[in-house]
Design a protein around this motif. Structure first.
Motif, PDB file in Angstrom:
ATOM      1  N   ASN A  15      15.874  20.613 128.495  1.00 48.40           N
ATOM      2  CA  ASN A  15      16.119  19.419 129.302  1.00 48.40           C
ATOM      3  C   ASN A  15      16.688  19.758 130.682  1.00 48.40           C
ATOM      4  N   SER A  64      14.874  21.558 134.025  1.00 48.87           N
ATOM      5  CA  SER A  64      14.585  20.696 135.173  1.00 48.87           C
ATOM      6  C   SER A  64      15.194  21.249 136.452  1.00 48.87           C
ATOM      7  N   MET A  90      21.639  13.454 127.678  1.00 50.52           N
ATOM      8  CA  MET A  90      20.456  13.920 128.389  1.00 50.52           C
ATOM      9  C   MET A  90      19.220  13.754 127.514  1.00 50.52           C
ATOM     10  N   PRO A 148      14.730  13.763 127.361  1.00 47.82           N
ATOM     11  CA  PRO A 148      13.672  14.633 127.875  1.00 47.82           C
ATOM     12  C   PRO A 148      13.201  14.149 129.232  1.00 47.82           C
ATOM     13  N   PRO A 149      12.571  15.014 130.029  1.00 51.30           N
ATOM     14  CA  PRO A 149      12.020  14.571 131.311  1.00 51.30           C
ATOM     15  C   PRO A 149      11.013  13.448 131.101  1.00 51.30           C
ATOM     16  N   SER A 165      19.667   6.974 127.978  1.00 49.26           N
ATOM     17  CA  SER A 165      19.684   8.419 128.209  1.00 49.26           C
ATOM     18  C   SER A 165      19.404   8.724 129.674  1.00 49.26           C
ATOM     19  N   ASP A 193      17.548  11.044 132.673  1.00 41.33           N
ATOM     20  CA  ASP A 193      16.352  11.826 132.960  1.00 41.33           C
ATOM     21  C   ASP A 193      16.781  13.138 133.616  1.00 41.33           C
ATOM     22  N   PRO A 194      16.557  14.292 132.994  1.00 46.24           N
ATOM     23  CA  PRO A 194      17.011  15.552 133.575  1.00 46.24           C
ATOM     24  C   PRO A 194      16.374  15.866 134.925  1.00 46.24           C
TER      25      PRO A 194
END
Length: 257
Positions: A23, A27, A198, A200-201, A221, A223-224
């Protein structure tokens, strides 16, 4: 130990990202590669790390090196950074490593001393060792950036999470001490408090207008890829207005605090 994924004509220094998982670490590495940096990504799982290096190099047409590190072992840190420094001058260090803890609180009397020591070793002592490897070169050149990843446990003690809080408190103190000592020499040091979970993208198709509207963030959550943008902006800040600490959280307040 290292895996070279593609050639790059960049004249910039190296961006070393310590603590690269699926994550945020990945990124951040992708963002600096996208901006033209040769990137060294470091973590314990070299097989998974090499896959990330392949992916980032392919997507960003950049040069990426995967290097194994165990941040709880000083010898491992030294050996890993011998590899990093063999690539060139480290211009950026991001310390994103942490020791995972249970989501469920642990009674203080049930916490094992080795669990506390491991958390301190990864969260703060590892950061200390990594910073020592790169600061002399940064001071010599009069430029560089060191960014430490913290969390809500960096700011306040949380019942049942003593080992996490102790490690993160110490990391924040280290960041403040280093910024006072080395920013006059041209080294920007900042502590990033990530106050949330965190995820996932969410992919490059997510536009800023969608983020403003709250699309894709209903679970609360983070977004990384969006968080990684802040790390980049900290790095390129004008030295007349450097940030020493910044906190990030989703529009929906985190449940864990």
């Amino acid at each position: 130990m290292m895996r070279n994924m593609a050639s790059s004509g960049s004249s910039r220094g190296i961006a070393a990202i310590v603590g690269v998982g699926p994550n945020l670490g990945r990124s951040i590495a992708r963002k600096f590669a996208h901006e033209g940096y040769t990137v060294a990504i470091l973590a314990r799982d070299l097989d998974r790390l090499s896959k990330f290096a392949d992916e980032i190099a392919r997507e960003e047409k950049s040069q990426v090196f995967a290097i194994r590190i165990d941040c709880s072992e000083s010898r491992s840190v030294r050996e890993a950074f011998e590899g990093v420094l063999s690539l060139g001058f480290v211009e950026v260090l991001v310390y994103n490593a942490y020791q995972p803890v249970s989501w469920n609180p642990t009674k203080f009397t049930d916490i094992r001393i080795d669990s506390l020591e491991k958390s301190l070793a990864v969260s703060s002592v590892g950061a200390f060792h990594c910073a020592q490897q790169v600061l002399p070169g940064m001071v010599e050149r009069g430029r560089g950036t060191i960014l430490f990843t913290g969390c809500s446990a960096s700011l306040k003690g949380i019942a049942g999470y003593s080992e996490l809080c102790c490690g993160k408190f110490a990391l924040r103190a280290l960041s403040q001490c280093l910024s006072m000592e080395f920013q006059p020499y041209g080294v920007h040091i900042a502590h990033v408090i990530v106050d949330g979970v965190m995820g996932p993208p969410r992919g490059g198709s997510s536009s800023s207008s969608q983020r403003i509207a709250g699309v894709g963030v209903s679970d609360g959550s983070m977004d990384p890829d969006a968080v990684a943008q802040t790390y980049w902006h900290l790095h390129i800040q004008d030295r007349s207005a450097w940030t020493q600490e910044i906190d990030l959280r989703p529009s929906i307040p985190p449940r864990f605090c």
